[in-house]
Scaffold this motif. Structure first.
Motif, mmCIF file in Angstrom:
data_model
loop_
_atom_site.group_PDB
_atom_site.id
_atom_site.type_symbol
_atom_site.label_atom_id
_atom_site.label_comp_id
_atom_site.label_asym_id
_atom_site.label_seq_id
_atom_site.Cartn_x
_atom_site.Cartn_y
_atom_site.Cartn_z
ATOM 1 N N TYR A 171 0.848 -1.179 0.000
ATOM 2 C CA TYR A 171 0.000 0.000 0.000
ATOM 3 C C TYR A 171 0.886 1.232 0.000
ATOM 4 N N ILE A 172 0.284 2.329 -0.417
ATOM 5 C CA ILE A 172 0.981 3.605 -0.415
ATOM 6 C C ILE A 172 -0.001 4.676 0.049
ATOM 7 N N HIS A 173 0.432 5.535 0.965
ATOM 8 C CA HIS A 173 -0.389 6.632 1.468
ATOM 9 C C HIS A 173 0.320 7.954 1.203
ATOM 10 N N MET A 174 -0.420 8.929 0.750
ATOM 11 C CA MET A 174 0.076 10.301 0.715
ATOM 12 C C MET A 174 -0.470 11.008 1.958
ATOM 13 N N ARG A 175 0.400 11.598 2.746
ATOM 14 C CA ARG A 175 -0.013 12.288 3.967
ATOM 15 C C ARG A 175 0.631 13.670 4.024
ATOM 16 N N TYR A 176 -0.102 14.629 4.569
ATOM 17 C CA TYR A 176 0.428 15.983 4.741
ATOM 18 C C TYR A 176 0.880 16.140 6.190
ATOM 19 N N PHE A 177 2.115 16.593 6.387
ATOM 20 C CA PHE A 177 2.622 16.696 7.751
ATOM 21 C C PHE A 177 2.956 18.141 8.119
ATOM 22 N N LEU A 178 2.823 18.409 9.406
ATOM 23 C CA LEU A 178 3.211 19.688 9.998
ATOM 24 C C LEU A 178 4.222 19.410 11.099
ATOM 25 N N LEU A 179 5.384 20.029 11.018
ATOM 26 C CA LEU A 179 6.424 19.853 12.016
ATOM 27 C C LEU A 179 6.580 21.143 12.808
ATOM 28 N N LEU A 202 5.030 16.662 15.852
ATOM 29 C CA LEU A 202 4.900 16.263 14.453
ATOM 30 C C LEU A 202 3.514 15.664 14.278
ATOM 31 N N ALA A 203 2.756 16.185 13.326
ATOM 32 C CA ALA A 203 1.413 15.675 13.060
ATOM 33 C C ALA A 203 1.251 15.441 11.572
ATOM 34 N N TYR A 204 0.468 14.399 11.208
ATOM 35 C CA TYR A 204 0.180 14.240 9.793
ATOM 36 C C TYR A 204 -1.306 13.992 9.573
ATOM 37 N N TYR A 205 -1.759 14.429 8.383
ATOM 38 C CA TYR A 205 -3.169 14.483 8.032
ATOM 39 C C TYR A 205 -3.417 13.761 6.707
ATOM 40 N N LYS A 206 -4.676 13.373 6.500
ATOM 41 C CA LYS A 206 -5.059 12.775 5.225
ATOM 42 C C LYS A 206 -5.039 13.819 4.117
#
Length: 313
Positions: free
Chosen positions: A22-30, A35-39
């Motif tokens: 599987y492969i996921h694209m995630r948007y992250f904020l550092l 560190l957080a990541y979002y859909k």
């Protein structure tokens, strides 16, 4: 609110125990301590969704916690793909193929530019979903145009394919075709640059690593296990379709390769051969290398090849 020090898209790769990837694209904020990541990119959300996961960074301790249940991975359904060469994971299978363990191959690690260190390859970037074994009276080119082939099925499902067509010349021309698929090309990645680059760039980067786990000493010595830049060793024709890149590898274009091939063809039913394909990484920014995919073909019978029906261009 904490100051954001970096943000952007990241890619999460994984492989389930059943062999599907599987492969996921995630948007992250550092932030300085988080560190957080979002859909999706936060400002693109119609509803103010919490992040999928957060990591709290405190001194030298990193603590992770879920803020919402992450969606199940979108597996690629392999059951819809087929080729005329049988898939068999049995160690003693004959006239068949299976996916090779990436750790059988050594590739350039993160620090290769400094220490020339190679590491086991690990997970593949793409899924090998089918293999075709064809023959004809003339060379078989551009197989991805064939109606119903794995690349066409992948396109219907919104997937991208890399098709490697290894062309074997002779009084009868043979082709063994490997179909690798993935959900999408990651913008700016080395693989995306290879797919959309010019032929000069592709020829300078497409790498093959061969292995012969089972075979006579002379064949193992002739084939070897040294990585080879395919585009420098033989003629490669690249066909970029809307949802695929096909690489037609003409083994007959090299006298040396043709000589080794003549040796291999004579004893092909006694051989087990592994091949790994990757894009060579040359700079620290491109490292570490990643396998596109790897395959093991076992005890192939020339008589099992079939004549394909190819649609006109």
């Amino acid at each position: 609110m904490s100051k954001i020090v970096y943000e952007g898209w990241m890619v999460r790769y994984g492989r389930r125990k059943i062999g599907r990837s599987y492969i996921h694209m995630r948007y992250f904020l550092l932030e300085p301590r988080l560190l957080a990541y979002y859909k999706k990119k936060p400002q693109d959300n119609q509803v103010n969704h919490p992040p999928l996961k957060m990591y709290l960074i405190a001194m030298n301790l990193v603590v992770s916690f879920e803020t919402s249940e992450e969606e199940p991975a979108l597996d690629i359904d392999l059951s819809c793909f087929s080729g005329n060469l049988r898939h068999d994971d049995n160690e003693n299978g004959r006239n068949c193929w299976r996916i090779s363990d990436g750790n059988n191959f050594k590739i350039r690690g993160q620090s290769f530019c400094e220490d020339k260190r190679k590491t086991p390859a690990g997970k593949h970037l793409m899924d090998l979903v089918a293999v075709d074994w064809f023959k004809d009276t003339t060379r078989i080119d551009h197989v991805a145009r064939r109606k119903g082939c794995a690349a066409q099925v992948a396109a219907e499902k919104g997937l991208f394919s890399l098709v490697v067509n290894v062309q074997v010349p002779g009084s009868t021309h043979y082709s063994m075709i490997f179909y690798f698929v993935t959900r999408e090309l990651v913008p700016g990645s080395l693989f995306q640059r290879f797919v959309d680059g010019d032929d000069e760039f592709r020829n300078s980067r497409l790498k093959l690593i061969p292995l012969v786990p089972k075979g006579s000493w002379i064949v193992r010595q002739s084939v070897g296990s040294t990585p080879c830049l395919l585009g420098k060793a033989v003629d490669c024709n690249y066909i970029r379709g809307p949802t695929y890149l096909e690489i037609d590898v003409d083994i007959g274009s090299s006298t040396v390769a043709n000589g080794v091939l003549g040796l291999v063809i004579g004893v092909i039913t006694s051989l087990v051969v592994e091949m790994a394909f990757l894009v060579q990484a040359n700079t620290p920014e491109e490292l570490p290398e990643r396998l596109i995919g790897a395959v093991r073909v076992s005890h192939i019978e020339l008589s099992s090849a079939t004549v394909p029906k190819l649609d006109s261009d």
